[in-house]
Design a protein around this motif. Sequence first.
Motif, PDB file in Angstrom:
ATOM      1  N   SER A 147     -13.829   5.494  14.914  1.00  0.00           N
ATOM      2  CA  SER A 147     -15.048   4.712  14.720  1.00  0.00           C
ATOM      3  C   SER A 147     -14.887   3.350  15.365  1.00  0.00           C
ATOM      4  CB  SER A 147     -15.374   4.582  13.246  1.00  0.00           C
ATOM      5  OG  SER A 147     -14.281   4.055  12.566  1.00  0.00           O
ATOM      6  N   ASN A 148     -13.684   2.859  15.373  1.00  0.00           N
ATOM      7  CA  ASN A 148     -13.387   1.635  16.102  1.00  0.00           C
ATOM      8  C   ASN A 148     -13.700   1.802  17.569  1.00  0.00           C
ATOM      9  OD1 ASN A 148     -12.623  -0.693  14.988  1.00  0.00           O
ATOM     10  ND2 ASN A 148     -10.445  -0.482  15.399  1.00  0.00           N
ATOM     11  N   THR A 150     -17.318   0.813  22.319  1.00  0.00           N
ATOM     12  CA  THR A 150     -17.589   1.491  23.574  1.00  0.00           C
ATOM     13  C   THR A 150     -19.105   1.645  23.730  1.00  0.00           C
ATOM     14  OG1 THR A 150     -15.550   2.710  23.255  1.00  0.00           O
ATOM     15  CG2 THR A 150     -17.042   3.530  24.942  1.00  0.00           C
ATOM     16  N   ARG A 151     -19.602   1.164  24.864  1.00  0.00           N
ATOM     17  CA  ARG A 151     -21.031   1.250  25.071  1.00  0.00           C
ATOM     18  C   ARG A 151     -21.399   2.587  25.715  1.00  0.00           C
ATOM     19  NH1 ARG A 151     -21.697  -3.762  27.886  1.00  0.00           N
ATOM     20  NH2 ARG A 151     -20.064  -4.489  26.508  1.00  0.00           N
ATOM     21  N   GLU A 152     -20.579   2.954  26.689  1.00  0.00           N
ATOM     22  CA  GLU A 152     -20.863   4.232  27.340  1.00  0.00           C
ATOM     23  C   GLU A 152     -19.552   4.843  27.804  1.00  0.00           C
ATOM     24  OE1 GLU A 152     -23.363   3.275  30.578  1.00  0.00           O
ATOM     25  OE2 GLU A 152     -21.933   1.925  31.515  1.00  0.00           O
ATOM     26  N   GLY A 153     -19.622   6.134  28.118  1.00  0.00           N
ATOM     27  CA  GLY A 153     -18.429   6.816  28.551  1.00  0.00           C
ATOM     28  C   GLY A 153     -17.996   7.793  27.483  1.00  0.00           C
ATOM     29  N   LYS A 154     -16.715   7.758  27.145  1.00  0.00           N
ATOM     30  CA  LYS A 154     -16.281   8.737  26.170  1.00  0.00           C
ATOM     31  C   LYS A 154     -15.222   8.173  25.235  1.00  0.00           C
ATOM     32  CE  LYS A 154     -13.038  10.632  29.516  1.00  0.00           C
ATOM     33  NZ  LYS A 154     -12.640  11.810  30.273  1.00  0.00           N
ATOM     34  N   VAL A 155     -15.128   8.846  24.152  1.00  0.00           N
ATOM     35  CA  VAL A 155     -14.106   8.536  23.163  1.00  0.00           C
ATOM     36  C   VAL A 155     -13.424   9.850  22.846  1.00  0.00           C
ATOM     37  CG1 VAL A 155     -13.720   7.872  20.767  1.00  0.00           C
ATOM     38  CG2 VAL A 155     -15.326   6.570  22.155  1.00  0.00           C
ATOM     39  N   GLY A 156     -12.117   9.850  22.795  1.00  0.00           N
ATOM     40  CA  GLY A 156     -11.464  11.132  22.588  1.00  0.00           C
ATOM     41  C   GLY A 156     -10.181  11.031  21.786  1.00  0.00           C
ATOM     42  N   ILE A 157      -9.796  12.193  21.309  1.00  0.00           N
ATOM     43  CA  ILE A 157      -8.530  12.300  20.573  1.00  0.00           C
ATOM     44  C   ILE A 157      -7.669  13.309  21.299  1.00  0.00           C
ATOM     45  CG2 ILE A 157      -7.445  12.858  18.377  1.00  0.00           C
ATOM     46  CD1 ILE A 157     -10.088  12.324  17.018  1.00  0.00           C
ATOM     47  N   VAL A 171      -5.876   8.038  20.670  1.00  0.00           N
ATOM     48  CA  VAL A 171      -7.324   7.871  20.536  1.00  0.00           C
ATOM     49  C   VAL A 171      -7.738   6.922  21.650  1.00  0.00           C
ATOM     50  CG1 VAL A 171      -9.192   7.043  19.092  1.00  0.00           C
ATOM     51  CG2 VAL A 171      -7.248   8.204  18.052  1.00  0.00           C
ATOM     52  N   TYR A 172      -8.455   7.455  22.600  1.00  0.00           N
ATOM     53  CA  TYR A 172      -8.762   6.629  23.776  1.00  0.00           C
ATOM     54  C   TYR A 172     -10.267   6.442  23.907  1.00  0.00           C
ATOM     55  CZ  TYR A 172      -9.385  11.355  25.587  1.00  0.00           C
ATOM     56  OH  TYR A 172      -9.769  12.647  25.742  1.00  0.00           O
ATOM     57  N   ASP A 173     -10.628   5.425  24.626  1.00  0.00           N
ATOM     58  CA  ASP A 173     -12.047   5.179  24.832  1.00  0.00           C
ATOM     59  C   ASP A 173     -12.247   4.493  26.173  1.00  0.00           C
ATOM     60  OD1 ASP A 173     -12.035   2.237  24.631  1.00  0.00           O
ATOM     61  OD2 ASP A 173     -11.412   2.625  22.564  1.00  0.00           O
ATOM     62  N   GLY A 214     -11.009   0.066  28.866  1.00  0.00           N
ATOM     63  CA  GLY A 214     -10.831   0.890  27.673  1.00  0.00           C
ATOM     64  C   GLY A 214      -9.462   0.675  27.063  1.00  0.00           C
ATOM     65  N   SER A 215      -9.243   1.294  25.958  1.00  0.00           N
ATOM     66  CA  SER A 215      -7.942   1.137  25.317  1.00  0.00           C
ATOM     67  C   SER A 215      -7.541   2.451  24.667  1.00  0.00           C
ATOM     68  CB  SER A 215      -8.006   0.020  24.271  1.00  0.00           C
ATOM     69  OG  SER A 215      -9.231   0.076  23.590  1.00  0.00           O
ATOM     70  N   THR A 216      -6.256   2.546  24.441  1.00  0.00           N
ATOM     71  CA  THR A 216      -5.733   3.753  23.819  1.00  0.00           C
ATOM     72  C   THR A 216      -4.862   3.354  22.643  1.00  0.00           C
ATOM     73  OG1 THR A 216      -5.665   4.794  25.979  1.00  0.00           O
ATOM     74  CG2 THR A 216      -4.449   5.872  24.202  1.00  0.00           C
ATOM     75  N   PHE A 217      -5.209   3.887  21.516  1.00  0.00           N
ATOM     76  CA  PHE A 217      -4.350   3.693  20.341  1.00  0.00           C
ATOM     77  C   PHE A 217      -3.528   4.951  20.171  1.00  0.00           C
ATOM     78  CE2 PHE A 217      -7.378   0.442  19.733  1.00  0.00           C
ATOM     79  CZ  PHE A 217      -6.754  -0.529  18.974  1.00  0.00           C
ATOM     80  N   MET A 218      -2.221   4.747  20.054  1.00  0.00           N
ATOM     81  CA  MET A 218      -1.376   5.913  19.917  1.00  0.00           C
ATOM     82  C   MET A 218      -0.628   5.808  18.599  1.00  0.00           C
ATOM     83  SD  MET A 218       0.071   5.299  23.643  1.00  0.00           S
ATOM     84  CE  MET A 218      -0.203   3.595  23.324  1.00  0.00           C
TER      85      MET A 218
END
Lengths: 989, 164
Positions: A495-496, A501-508, A604-606, A664-668
């Motif tokens: 959800s973070n 993120t305005r556009e593009g993708k969010v993924g796990i 978790v990347y966006d 974008g950023s990636t939380f691992m």
Amino acid sequence: MGCAIETGDSEEMDIVLSSMWPEDMNEAGRQFNVERPGVDKDMLEEVTIKREPDIVDFNRLMELASYTDKGNWQLANLVRNWEYKQENAVRLLREELDTLSRQQRQVELKKLEILEEHRFERDRYGGSKRPISILDENLKYLYQDAPRRKRDTVFQDEKISVDAEYDSGVYWKQHAMNLEKLLEASLRREQVLMGKLQESIEKLEKQSTPVEELSQVLIRADNFLHFVLQNAPVVIGHQDKELRYRFIFNHFPSLREEDIIGKTDAEIFTGSGVKESQDFKQEVLEKGLPAKREITFETELFGSKTFLIYVEPVFSKAGETIGVNYMGMEVTDQVRKREKMAKIREEMAVQKAKETELNKTIHITEESMRAKEMLATMSHEIRSPLSGVVSMAEILSNTKLDKEQRQQVNVMMSSGDLVLRIINDILDLSKVESGVMKLEAAKFRPREVVKHVLQTAAASLQKLLTLEGNVADDVPVEVVGDVLRIRQILTNLVSNAIKFTREGKVGIKLYVVPEPRNFSKQKSWKAPAEQSSDSANTRKNSSMSRNSGDQRGSHGCYEGEGVGDKNELINTLNDQERDGTQTKEDKARHSNPQESVVWIRCDVYDTGIGIPEHAIPTLFKKYTQAGADTARKYGGTGLGLAICKQLVELMGGQLTVSSLEDKGSTFMFILPYKVSPVSDSSDELSDMDNQEVSDDEDLHAGSFLFEPRTLGSLLSSQSSGRIQKLSPITYGVDPSQNFGGLLEDSSSPSSSITCQEMSSEDDAYSTAMDTSSEVEVSLNQSLCSASLDSAEKNERTHCSSEMSEPSFTQERCRTEAQTEGSSDCSSRKSNEAPKAEVKPKILLVEDNKINVIVAKSMMKQLGHNIDIVNNGAEAVRAVQCKDYDLILMDVCMPVMDGLQATRLIRSFEETGSWDDAVKAGVELQLPPQHSSPKLQQEIPRKRTPIIAMTANALSESADDCFANGMDSFVSKPVNFQNLKQCLQQYIPE
Amino acid sequence: MLGLSVEQLRADMNRLLAILFHQGVLDEQFLQLQQLQDESSPNFVSEVVTIYFHESEKLLRNLRALLVDKELSDYKKMGIHLNQLMGSSSSIGAQRLRNVCAAFRAASELNNRPGCLRALELLEYEYCYLKNKLHEFFQIEQQRMLAAAVRYPAPQQHRNNPQG
């Protein structure tokens, strides 16, 4: 008389000798006085006195004796002593002389008598001579004098001769003869006296050599000094003006006389300390004041030694310093000891300081722990009033309100909800920090977790984002871990990600990684990630504001799936329930060696705004966000990431971030999971799979994609985008369960029970359907986006019936139950009728009158009549008599507490006998087994839900409750809300 | 005039409640209690509170007696009493009393006699305060109900007027 003289003498000597010591010598010093000739001298003689250490420059000593003040004074003392002795001798002689002259007088008297006699003889014959002769004799006495005596003697001789001349006749001859004899005797006596006199004169001469006397005294003093000093580790010396040694006494001489006398310290020794002592002596010499100092020598001659040196200036008669007296004592050992002591003392002081520091730290830690614990304990206290507000608002929203009012109420509820969630976050955090947080170990399917999280996110998505999930094939189907917490982390992160993120993708992305080598050093694992994050993503979580929305919205994603899976759901839930009860055994079984640990990394990347590099270090701190503007723009408290990180670390993993600004950023996060062995899990799976054949491919499907829905209406209707508004009913109840960190630890049994309730009630769905449509109607009336709402509602109701993922069912059903329950509460009146028909039997076990009254009337308002007993023992008896559908049990009670009572009831339910209760001392009303023991044992009763009522919402006490067989607990004081909730869960409608 | 007084009394009640809430003397549990009051039990709150005061007074007496006995203060018994008091206090929403009870219990668990004595004093003080305030509250309520009831029968107006 001689003896008296002797003692007198010695007394005098005492005084004189004592004056040889330094003036400041105290009285005690006297006891060592030498002058005890009779006794002590012998002792001294027994002591062999080595003369060697004494090296003397005699000339100098003489000089000293004659030129220095001290020498003078000493000499004067000696002379006085001698003079006194002489005086004494003179006095003695005088006395003797007196004695002698007295004797002489006696002799003369005798002689006179003789003469008298003689004269008498003459008088008898001559007649008139007598008066003249007496007068003559008197005169003679008057002028008695030593020289005259001699003349007397001569005169006596003359007289005799004269007497002899006048004699005539035989009688006179004889008389003359007698006289002669007397005279001779007298002479003899005189001679003896003369001899004596001579003798004493000689004696006098012998005694009176002053030098001898002095040297004797000196020898005695010398002996004494030697006796005292022979083993003393002291060096005594005298140095002249140029600091050349003139005299030295050293008991352990290492140098010969010629090496020392006439030389200075510097000429004798070399090494450290020599210069210092030389300077010190010089100083004393110049100042003219005695001084003491400790000097450490480091010389070749005797190695490293410390001396305590006393230097005293010596003055001449004129008052100039002519040298120094020097006394040194070796104190190396003492110094060493002293230093050691000092060191020890220092260490002790340091230790003490450390200790106090430590104590302080401990104190502070304890304080903070207590504070945090307090916070965790207070959670209930904080939450209950708030949920009161929210639920009142909720009730208010169900009354007739105009549009504006409804909006206001909605704002009220959503704000209240937000506050609740924030509080929950804070409490979660404090729970983790205070160590109250407990993790559960339960099997779950990571794919499902990912899927569900994404579904949830997608459901509430208000942006055109692609949500994707990718689980690598090597990730096990089932792992053991705390699924709630993992879900919480994932949901938070996702959800973070969506938020920023305005556009593009969010993924796990999920994949197995080897166990990090450096994991023990967590920091090093973290470091590369931090470095790599060259650019950043300004994100801070505000995920909590999203979460409940997610939960609620999640129903939408089930759109289109079959509604007729109700049975499957129920069965699954039943399985789940069984699972829940088995968890403990499972845990035990899982700990066997064959089970392995797998490390799974989750990214978790966006494609969001990224985090600026400088913000990364503070990213995981509490209450911080990447920037002030971020906080303003996106809101949130900055707690979510901190909670995530703490949770991950609590589970033994590590959370890191890498980010490129605007990219974008990636939380691992990487976490260890136990993998249950295949054989073990297959049992469980087969059970479930029976019902889940349709989901089988889903089990192994590793990738999910949620394309953005082109539902313009979704975005258009509500600019604020809070779908929450659509479901105000769930509002007050929802967060406490979804976020209730306190409850969640122990929530699985309760939720499973919920499921059971549902399963037993086949038309739960329809009821839900009914109520939701009812709500729908009311909403439709009040909200402008009516059609959309109803669509949403329908989605929700559909979804609630479709539950294929066992691991999610818990939460799902809870949500479901709440939806249902709250709708139920809102439509209470409509439900009252059926309830009245089949009244559930409820027992309240509570000792507190007030609590009883309150609970009873609350229950009455909720449409229930309850039986009341006052303690555990009575509860046991009551259960024995009547089969209850629900027992509300206070934990703390007199006679028998709730925990024990629950144990006894449970034991009865399992065994069908009241043996345990009897053992525990409960007097049963009916004879327990005699009436129909077989019947009782053949029909073991079904498990009565027992709900603890506890004033302490900490998870420990919750654990106690569960451990003793309770199904759930409500925290005290009971209020409508928790009573309702509990009734909905446990009372079949 | 009486209608005014009814409204005024209601306002007074609300103000008093607001003050008590604001001071933390009461919490929302009290509102729950008020919700339980309906036509079937019009005096529910005051009845419960009366019982509560009755019970609490006994408990306070017992606590005082236990603490006064210097040699053998029975802390365990004290804890039981306190639990009782705490339970009923939280049930009627007497928040401050409840909190003082919690502090008292903490002190009694530590066998901290001076702490207990202090807590007891505070407890008694809070008790009196609550009692006074609630007494006032119920008096107003009673007046309000009386005023509401006697609005129409004219003769009774004058009798009740001085009170109102």
